[in-house]
Every structure is written in C-alpha cells, then in structure tokens.
Design an enzyme around this catalytic site. Sequence first.
Site, PDB file in Angstrom:
ATOM      1  N   ASP A 193     -59.854 -57.436  35.826  1.00 55.58           N
ATOM      2  CA  ASP A 193     -58.599 -56.745  36.156  1.00 55.58           C
ATOM      3  C   ASP A 193     -58.961 -55.390  36.757  1.00 55.58           C
ATOM      4  OD1 ASP A 193     -55.789 -55.874  36.115  1.00 55.58           O
ATOM      5  OD2 ASP A 193     -55.517 -57.543  34.734  1.00 55.58           O
ATOM      6  N   HIS A 266     -54.886 -57.028  41.190  1.00 57.19           N
ATOM      7  CA  HIS A 266     -55.557 -56.588  39.960  1.00 57.19           C
ATOM      8  C   HIS A 266     -57.069 -56.524  40.160  1.00 57.19           C
ATOM      9  CE1 HIS A 266     -52.114 -56.311  37.269  1.00 57.19           C
ATOM     10  NE2 HIS A 266     -51.624 -57.382  37.859  1.00 57.19           N
ATOM     11  N   GLU A 331     -48.538 -60.330  40.449  1.00 59.50           N
ATOM     12  CA  GLU A 331     -48.372 -58.914  40.821  1.00 59.50           C
ATOM     13  C   GLU A 331     -49.300 -58.493  41.959  1.00 59.50           C
ATOM     14  OE1 GLU A 331     -46.874 -57.226  36.512  1.00 59.50           O
ATOM     15  OE2 GLU A 331     -49.027 -57.239  36.883  1.00 59.50           O
ATOM     16  N   TRP A 397     -44.876 -66.518  32.715  1.00 59.88           N
ATOM     17  CA  TRP A 397     -44.709 -65.310  31.890  1.00 59.88           C
ATOM     18  C   TRP A 397     -43.338 -64.704  32.122  1.00 59.88           C
ATOM     19  CZ3 TRP A 397     -44.385 -60.219  34.009  1.00 59.88           C
ATOM     20  CH2 TRP A 397     -44.596 -60.131  35.394  1.00 59.88           C
ATOM     21  N   PHE A 423     -47.430 -60.214  22.693  1.00 63.75           N
ATOM     22  CA  PHE A 423     -47.703 -59.575  21.406  1.00 63.75           C
ATOM     23  C   PHE A 423     -48.264 -58.163  21.581  1.00 63.75           C
ATOM     24  CE2 PHE A 423     -48.179 -63.857  18.924  1.00 63.75           C
ATOM     25  CZ  PHE A 423     -46.851 -64.136  19.194  1.00 63.75           C
ATOM     26  N   TRP A 472     -52.164 -58.250  25.952  1.00 62.23           N
ATOM     27  CA  TRP A 472     -52.632 -57.289  26.956  1.00 62.23           C
ATOM     28  C   TRP A 472     -53.017 -56.009  26.228  1.00 62.23           C
ATOM     29  CZ3 TRP A 472     -53.317 -59.662  31.386  1.00 62.23           C
ATOM     30  CH2 TRP A 472     -52.528 -60.775  31.699  1.00 62.23           C
TER      31      TRP A 472
END
Length: 529
Positions: A193, A266, A331, A397, A423, A472
């Site tokens: 990332d 990313h 993204e 997601w 979470f 994340w």
Amino acid sequence: MACCCLLICSCQKPNVIVIIPEPVECTPKSGNFTIDNETYLCFENLGAKTGDFSKIIHDTYRQTFKMKPNLGDKSSSHRNYILFEINKKEDKEIGKEGYTLTVKRSHIIAKANTTAGLFYAFQTIRQMAYLDQLTDSKEFHIPCAKITDHPRFAYRGAHLDVSRHFFDVNFVKRYIDLMAAYKLNKFHWHLTDDHGWRIQIDQYPGLTTIGAWRPERTSWDTLHPVQPDEPATYGGYYTKAQIRDIIEYAAARHIDIIPEIEIPGHCSAILATYPQYACDDYPYTVAVGPYWPPKAILCAGNDDVITFYKNVLKEVAELFPYPLIHIGGDEAFNDNWQVCPKCQQRIQDKKLADETALQQWMMNEMEQYLKQFGKTAIMWDDIVSDDMVNQCDVMCWQSPDVAKTAAKHGNDVILCPTSHCYFNYYQGDPEKEPLAMTGLVTLEKAYSFDPMPDGLTEAQAKHILGGQCNLWTEFINTPEQAEYMLLPRLCALSECVWTPLDKKDFKNFSKRLSFHRQYLIKSGYHCHE
Ligand SMILES: [Zn+2]
C-alpha cells in the site's frame, strides 16, 4: 433438546456447552468425558495425512491442556480415548469441512470426510472444555453430546493490513491461531500500500530496501508530511523464507493465504522506489500519516509498468500455493491518467472509452496473466459495473447492491461491507475508545452481518462465496491494539459465516461469548469488553 447453549443437566455438575460458532445441531447428554493424563489420542483411516494431522493435534492439545497426550489405537482397551477418523464412506450431509462428534463418558469420536473437518471437531472439543480451562483444573470435562456441524459458507475470511503498520511473523501466527479457533479458513494478507511494501521480490530489491521504510509517526491524527532528509526508521517486510513458514503454519490449521498486491493505486511505496513508473515528476515518498485522496497511481500507458506488475505477480504466484491472488483495484484516482500522453495514447491504441475502461483493461491484463499460473484474480468491487469485462472474483467492501451486480454478472463474490465488517471502526463510544477510524461497528452490528444479499436467484446465490472482516491499520500500531479491535468481533463474524441463519441469536451468542471472553483474556489476548 436441540439447542446447545448452557444446558444444566440432571447430574450434579452443570454441563455448559459454549461453542462459537454455534453448530448446526448439538444435542447435549448427561455426564462428561474427562481429559487427563490417561487420555489417549487415536487416528484412524487418515492415510498419508496421519503424520501432519497428528502433529498439529498433539501440539494444540499440549498447549491447551498443558499435558502430553498418549498415543494409541481404538482397538486397545484404554480407559478413555479421543478418536479422529476419516469416514470410510463419504457423509454427504457434512460436506468437505463438516464433522460429527460423539462425546460419551468413556470416549469421544470425531468423524469427518477430510482432515479439515477433523481439525474443526478438535476446535469444538477445546471449546467444550473452556469452563475447566478458566479454573486452572488439572482435569478437563467435556460435556457428553452428539454434534453434527458444517459451515454455511466456503469462504470464511479475515484480513490484515500490514502496510499502514507492520506486524511481525509472531503476530501473524497469533492472528492465524485466532482464526483457526473460530473455524475461519482464508487469511487475506494486505501486503502492499502507500505506507509500505512488505513482501520480498527478488527482481526488485528496492521495494524492500526503500519501499518498506518511512519516517515514524506516533499519531495518525494529523498529517505531518515527510521532511527533506528525514530518516526512514519505521517499517519492515517479510522475507520469502518467512512467508513460506507462515504459509506452512496456516496450512496446518486449514487456512489458505490470499496475498494482495495493490494495482494500480495505493502505490506510493512503489513510486518512492521507482519514480519512473509514475505519469508525472512528483517527488513521491513512502506515505506517512493520513491524507486524502491518494494521488499516486502507476502509469497505465508505460509498458515498463505492465512488465513490472507481471514480474511481481509471477514471484507472488510462485510463492503462494492457494489459487486466489488479490490484485486490488480500489480507490485508483486517475487524474494523472487524464493528462498523461502515454495513458491517453494507450486509450487510443486499445480503443477504450475513458480512464475507467483503461483501468479495466490494465486489471484484465493482470487477470489473464495470472491464469498461466493457475491463479484466479480477486479485485475490490470498485471494478464492478454492468458492462464489466473482468471475470475475476470480487471482494465487496461498499454495498450489498454492488455484490448483487457482480453475482448477476457471474463473478464469484466475497462480502466485507464497511457497515458490518470493518473492524478498524469504533466498536463503542468514540469518547471512551482509543482513536480509531471514523465509523461504528458494534458487536451486535457485526453479528447482524449476513453475507447473502437479498433478491438473488438460486444460481446467482451460488456466486456468493462468503464473507470476511477487514482490519485496516491506520490507527492500529501494536499487536495489542489489533487484538482489541478484533476481539470479540471476530467471534461474531465466525458465526455469520458458519452458522445456519435460523440458528443465529444475538442474546444466546452473548451468553456463550461471556465464557469465550474470559478464556481469551486468560489466554493473554486483548479483548474489548
Ligand atoms: Zn500515464
């Protein structure tokens, strides 16, 4: 009596059966089987798998009960024994991962079609002894019962982002242990990332000598951009030897690993290392702290970029045995592509409609490339549209509506919506909780997750493989905090992906969870109240 929660039986000692995830059928009986120094473990009909399977059961048994098991076979007249047996004739009701468990006073018999089923039977046995494990007993009583159990979904996953913050091999194994205890079977390892590249790639050593390191930030609340000549002291990565070790560790616990290599966004860690793969001359650094939106994107018009990704994916495909590889796709802000001559030339050459189609083309190139290694690509659901060309698996997601579109298109789908499965969001009052990502997923909300969207035909529903939680780690910088965010929501997730819908009951789950929470805390895990 078909419900297996908190039975007080007619014998003197209360029989408490607190299994998570709740089994398909559990009929408690009176009495207990006792695990002590005289207990034998027996293995029947496992063939060539006997060695590996008996080793993991022995190791876990020793850890759980703090004693060494005796080895025997069921023909011997042992006082008590636990028999693990592969069915000689397939039991169609329990499928590939199910099991049956018969607990009597003199013995326990676990039967399954595969060693995965037997492994899950053993997890159930361990949980049935939780009450004695809480009291430091030297004997462990397993309540007599007859259990038939099998999972609702084949894909039962948990994700870990090791880019925003790095977690060492020991923690990854501890995470895998937790997954195994709750019968989860897919570990989604987010390895690359903006904030760090975490996997050794032989052909591109700069990815780990440069791309894995950044200036340290103790708080991600406020952005402090990288300063010139600021030392890059925070980071880390996994060598291929470490990854092979983790793959083997997970496989022994019937967990497949799905590595993720983010394409084409990313990617600040890549561009900090190889700036020639960008569309522009911007001085990219391995990212630190919060920022939005991420500007970094690799140039889709540069043939060297396509070659780079293929070379990386080749090494990843050769390293990881499981046939699914996640290639990101989320993204990807394409502002740079809109003004890049090379990207515009690619759009023209390939007769693509726009930059969105350019990303579809690029992802499709990688998807097709992976096929020669026998791999199927997974992508985030940003790729989904009514006219999508990709035949990849889709990880949703965003919303169940996107999952439905993908399933109707014929793509296999895994659900992990932000609403229930993130979470890294707060699990309680933000005023009282440690800093977390904005958003709220309480335990009850997590428990209400159903991976199956409404309104699909039977054929479309077959494309829903299951669900997973995502962790994340922007605001999770220690193993303790990671556990705190996972537990007990991971227990809730396990029931969402394993237990039949009509057996789910939050009140009943909460009662069972109170024992699990005590056990987890006693075992040294950090667990939210
Ligand atoms: Zn470009």
